[in-house]
Scaffold this motif. Structure first.
Motif, PDB file in Angstrom:
ATOM      1  N   PRO A 176      -9.150   0.420  -4.480  1.00  0.00           N
ATOM      2  CA  PRO A 176     -10.526   0.564  -3.988  1.00  0.00           C
ATOM      3  C   PRO A 176     -11.434  -0.541  -4.510  1.00  0.00           C
ATOM      4  O   PRO A 176     -11.220  -1.090  -5.593  1.00  0.00           O
ATOM      5  N   ALA A 200     -13.388   7.267  -7.278  1.00  0.00           N
ATOM      6  CA  ALA A 200     -12.243   6.484  -6.782  1.00  0.00           C
ATOM      7  C   ALA A 200     -11.586   5.705  -7.911  1.00  0.00           C
ATOM      8  O   ALA A 200     -10.358   5.631  -7.999  1.00  0.00           O
ATOM      9  N   PHE A 236      -4.247   6.652  -1.819  1.00  0.00           N
ATOM     10  CA  PHE A 236      -5.051   5.477  -1.502  1.00  0.00           C
ATOM     11  C   PHE A 236      -4.341   4.722  -0.385  1.00  0.00           C
ATOM     12  O   PHE A 236      -3.616   3.749  -0.646  1.00  0.00           O
ATOM     13  N   LEU A 277      -7.639   6.292  -9.268  1.00  0.00           N
ATOM     14  CA  LEU A 277      -6.571   5.293  -9.336  1.00  0.00           C
ATOM     15  C   LEU A 277      -6.096   5.121 -10.772  1.00  0.00           C
ATOM     16  O   LEU A 277      -4.906   4.913 -11.018  1.00  0.00           O
ATOM     17  N   TYR A 332      -3.186  10.931  -6.363  1.00  0.00           N
ATOM     18  CA  TYR A 332      -4.198  10.782  -5.320  1.00  0.00           C
ATOM     19  C   TYR A 332      -3.731   9.725  -4.320  1.00  0.00           C
ATOM     20  O   TYR A 332      -3.073   8.748  -4.691  1.00  0.00           O
ATOM     21  N   TRP A 379       0.798  -1.219   0.000  1.00  0.00           N
ATOM     22  CA  TRP A 379       0.000   0.000   0.000  1.00  0.00           C
ATOM     23  C   TRP A 379       0.837   1.278   0.000  1.00  0.00           C
ATOM     24  O   TRP A 379       0.317   2.361  -0.250  1.00  0.00           O
ATOM     25  N   TYR A 436      -0.182   4.133  -5.514  1.00  0.00           N
ATOM     26  CA  TYR A 436      -1.282   4.495  -4.621  1.00  0.00           C
ATOM     27  C   TYR A 436      -1.146   5.914  -4.054  1.00  0.00           C
ATOM     28  O   TYR A 436      -1.963   6.319  -3.224  1.00  0.00           O
TER      29      TYR A 436
END
Length: 218
Positions: A152, A202, A147, A206, A145, A136, A141
């Motif tokens: 997601p 979302a 995450f 991504l 943006y 992660w 990610y």
């Protein structure tokens, strides 16, 4: 985490917009019977988001690409999806390895039903490199943006958590496999799947991250 994307922005900003070549996404056409053409509105919507949210100059439509095509080398980002079987020939495997080794990027989005065949084909593509879950904290990610919990979850499918798997070559992620998420459905026009606005957003976010990483790592 954002240093790669910042470097890309600096390089792009230094080139006048009129001189920048419009980049696009290659929709990968493959054999085996799977519907490689699924989600027709997804990639135009993704390209629109990239064009509006980053300084990158992109086309309005994707380009359909087969691995044997000469223009394979002209796209920085390959996307493939579908619900069924995938089968690459020995020649296609060689071409795809070369494309990825020379800076290309492949995003595979399981549209619910291609998991068994694509895992088989990835094992043929990289027999000495296992498909592993992308951590992660990886730049994909966080480039544009954030995450913090990774990929997601867009559609329920079997109800399992969304997972992003990948293959790295020389420290660079060259293949990203989104599983139990269905990003491509999330990119489609809202009336197609009636996804909640936050799911659509979302998915697009991504997608922007993935394309930005593909261009920066090229």
């Amino acid at each position: 985490m954002r240093s790669l994307f910042v470097a890309v922005l600096v390089a792009i900003s230094a080139v006048p917009a009129s001189a920048q070549e419009a980049m696009t996404v290659g929709r990968l056409q493959y054999d085996g019977g799977g519907d490689w053409y699924a989600n027709p509105s997804s990639l135009p919507n993704l390209l629109k988001a990239i064009g509006e949210r980053t300084p990158m100059r992109v086309a309005t439509r994707e380009r359909v690409i087969r691995l044997a095509d000469d223009d394979l080398w002209e796209v920085p980002f390959l996307h493939m999806t579908g619900h069924g079987n995938v089968k690459w020939s020995a020649l296609e495997l060689d071409r795809l390895r070369a494309y990825l080794a020379q800076g290309g990027f492949l995003h595979i989005d399981d549209n619910y039903g291609m998991d068994e065949s694509i895992r088989r084909e990835i094992a043929r593509l990289f027999p000495d490199r296992p498909l592993i879950e992308v951590p992660w904290d990886h730049p994909i990610y966080h480039l544009v943006y954030d995450f913090p919990k990774g990929l997601p979850k867009i559609h329920e499918h079997d109800g399992h958590p969304a997972q992003g798997f990948g293959i790295q070559v020389d420290g660079r992620l060259v293949l990203y496999y989104s599983f139990q998420s269905d990003l491509g459905d999330g990119w489609e026009d809202a009336e197609v799947h009636h996804d909640a606005p936050e799911k659509h957003e979302a998915a697009l976010r991504l997608g922007v991250n993935l394309f930005s990483y593909a261009v920066g790592g090229r």
